[in-house]
Scaffold this motif. Structure first.
Motif, mmCIF file in Angstrom:
data_model
loop_
_atom_site.group_PDB
_atom_site.id
_atom_site.type_symbol
_atom_site.label_atom_id
_atom_site.label_comp_id
_atom_site.label_asym_id
_atom_site.label_seq_id
_atom_site.Cartn_x
_atom_site.Cartn_y
_atom_site.Cartn_z
ATOM 1 N N PHE A 21 34.827 39.602 38.313
ATOM 2 C CA PHE A 21 34.058 40.771 38.722
ATOM 3 C C PHE A 21 34.410 41.154 40.157
ATOM 4 N N MET A 22 35.688 41.013 40.513
ATOM 5 C CA MET A 22 36.159 41.350 41.857
ATOM 6 C C MET A 22 36.464 42.833 41.967
ATOM 7 N N PRO A 23 36.137 43.452 43.074
ATOM 8 C CA PRO A 23 36.497 44.857 43.268
ATOM 9 C C PRO A 23 38.012 45.046 43.364
ATOM 10 N N VAL A 24 38.547 45.910 42.549
ATOM 11 C CA VAL A 24 39.921 46.426 42.622
ATOM 12 C C VAL A 24 40.983 45.363 42.332
ATOM 13 N N PHE A 25 41.072 44.314 43.194
ATOM 14 C CA PHE A 25 42.124 43.311 43.058
ATOM 15 C C PHE A 25 41.567 42.050 42.411
ATOM 16 N N ASP A 26 42.244 41.552 41.360
ATOM 17 C CA ASP A 26 41.809 40.313 40.718
ATOM 18 C C ASP A 26 42.081 39.090 41.585
ATOM 19 N N TRP A 27 43.074 39.150 42.420
ATOM 20 C CA TRP A 27 43.436 38.074 43.331
ATOM 21 C C TRP A 27 44.326 38.693 44.397
ATOM 22 N N LEU A 28 44.564 37.959 45.468
ATOM 23 C CA LEU A 28 45.363 38.547 46.541
ATOM 24 C C LEU A 28 46.113 37.462 47.304
ATOM 25 N N ARG A 29 47.422 37.677 47.484
ATOM 26 C CA ARG A 29 48.263 36.856 48.347
ATOM 27 C C ARG A 29 49.136 37.806 49.165
ATOM 28 N N THR A 30 49.662 37.300 50.274
ATOM 29 C CA THR A 30 50.535 38.130 51.100
ATOM 30 C C THR A 30 52.007 37.874 50.816
ATOM 31 N N GLU A 31 52.340 36.722 50.218
ATOM 32 C CA GLU A 31 53.716 36.431 49.815
ATOM 33 C C GLU A 31 53.709 35.787 48.436
#
Length: 378
Positions: free
Chosen positions: A121-131
């Motif tokens: 139930f995360m807004p917009v992005f299911d997960w996030l990494r920078t690399e």
């Protein structure tokens, strides 16, 4: 405990079912219909087709003497449309229409025999990494989150581009380019939505869907926010022990449960993964066990091997807690490093989802499990 392995489907994964079949201990294939956009209805015929592929054997495999098959008990994920999360009409779909499709999809999955459906139930992005392929000291590569880079970002579009480039020709769940083409619309829709309102929208979702889960015996399992804190001013509400408890309290049904990803949960300093396992044991329908290592005071981290001493997540304590409780749900290794030629341009896997490190992770987790249960299971 049922050991599982996430698979992205024929023609959409660098790992084959036959590769997975040769990993000792794997019983369950965790699957999804990855061509489906959030909000779309999953039709019975396409569900049955995918499940038959997972649970069956080809004629060639039978002739070769292969007998090992899998179950298809766990779906990860049926993604939640942004209209449900925001309580507004988005991308031409109202909340009621998105809820109707979700409910019917749960019904179709339950009729087909699916036992657990994971979602977030995360807004917009299911997960996030920078690399996606950050170099590690041992020569492998891994998913990496640089908190300093994120803190300086004023526009998340750069991270969208980085993530999609890392996927190559493979689908990237939660980062579908068709959906993220509407990023400005999402940013506008989340303006002014705080945590309390987000929990209210969450309750609408659960109260609408859980009765169908109960009727068709499908356990709903929410994945913690990844990473487990607010980003870009958007509320994230499954980021702490208190947040998880509040979600479970929104609807007391045992079918409202967790896909407790211990790596995601541990990305928030102060969260205790072993305590979370013990606290929420009776509501954990599925669990991801993986490891991360913090790299600076800002909270940057790299994903590392599953062995407890490799990082900052007590994977031994986690498996001990599951074993001592006689956990009977589903577990899988989560993101692995890219090893032994996987980190080259040719044949590069989906970030975090190569074969070798996840196979190693399974053997480590099963070894820890066996050290606490072997005498009882003989």
């Amino acid at each position: 405990m049922h050991m599982s392995f996430r698979w992205y489907g024929e023609g959409n994964d660098t790992v084959s079912l036959n590769d997975i079949r040769q990993i000792p201990g794997v019983e369950t294939i965790v699957w999804s219909l990855h061509h489906k956009q959030a909000g779309e209805l999953w039709e019975p015929e396409e569900i049955e087709r995918e499940m038959a592929l997972i649970t069956g054997l080809s004629e060639a495999e039978r002739k070769a003497g292969v007998t090992k098959t899998f179950n298809a008990d766990v779906v990860e994920s049926v993604n939640v449309h942004e209209s449900i999360k925001t309580g507004t009409t988005l991308l031409g779909m109202s909340r009621d229409e998105a809820l109707d499709n979700y409910i019917k999809t749960i019904e179709n999955l339950g009729r087909a025999g699916v036992k657990v459906v994971t979602y977030n139930f995360m807004p917009v992005f299911d997960w996030l990494r920078t690399e996606m392929f950050h170099p590690c000291p041992d020569g492998s590569t891994a998913l990496y989150y640089d908190a300093n880079v994120v803190a300086q970002l004023t526009d998340p579009q750069a991270l969208v581009d980085e993530t999609l480039n890392g996927a190559g020709d493979l689908t990237m769940p939660g980062w579908e380019p068709e959906r993220l083409a509407h990023l400005p619309e999402f940013i506008e829709a989340y303006q002014g939505i705080g945590h309390d309102e987000y929990y209210e929208n969450y309750k609408v979702f659960l109260d609408a869907v859980i009765p169908t889960c109960e009727k068709y015996d499908v356990k709903l399992a929410v994945h913690p926010d990844d990473p487990a804190f607010d980003l870009f001013g958007w509320p994230r509400v499954v980021s702490s022990k208190e947040g998880i408890q509040r979600v479970l309290d929104l609807n007391p049904s045992p079918y409202n449960g967790l896909c407790l990803c211990l790596g995601s949960f541990s990305s928030r300093r102060g969260n205790d993964p072993v305590d979370a396992v013990k606290t929420f044991m009776d509501r954990i329908h599925f669990s991801h066990v993986r490891n991360i290592k913090f790299l600076d005071a800002a909270g940057s981290f790299s994903e590392v091997g599953h062995r407890a001493s490799e990082g900052d997540v007590d994977t031994v304590g986690i498996m001990k807690a599951y074993a001592e409780a006689g956990y009977e749900g589903y577990i899988r290794p989560d993101h692995g490093r890219h090893l032994w030629g996987e980190n080259t341009e040719e044949g590069r896997p989906r970030p975090g989802y190569g074969l070798y490190d996840r196979a190693l992770g399974i053997q480590y987790l099963l070894g820890v499990w066996d050290s606490f249960t072997y005498g009882d299971e003989r």
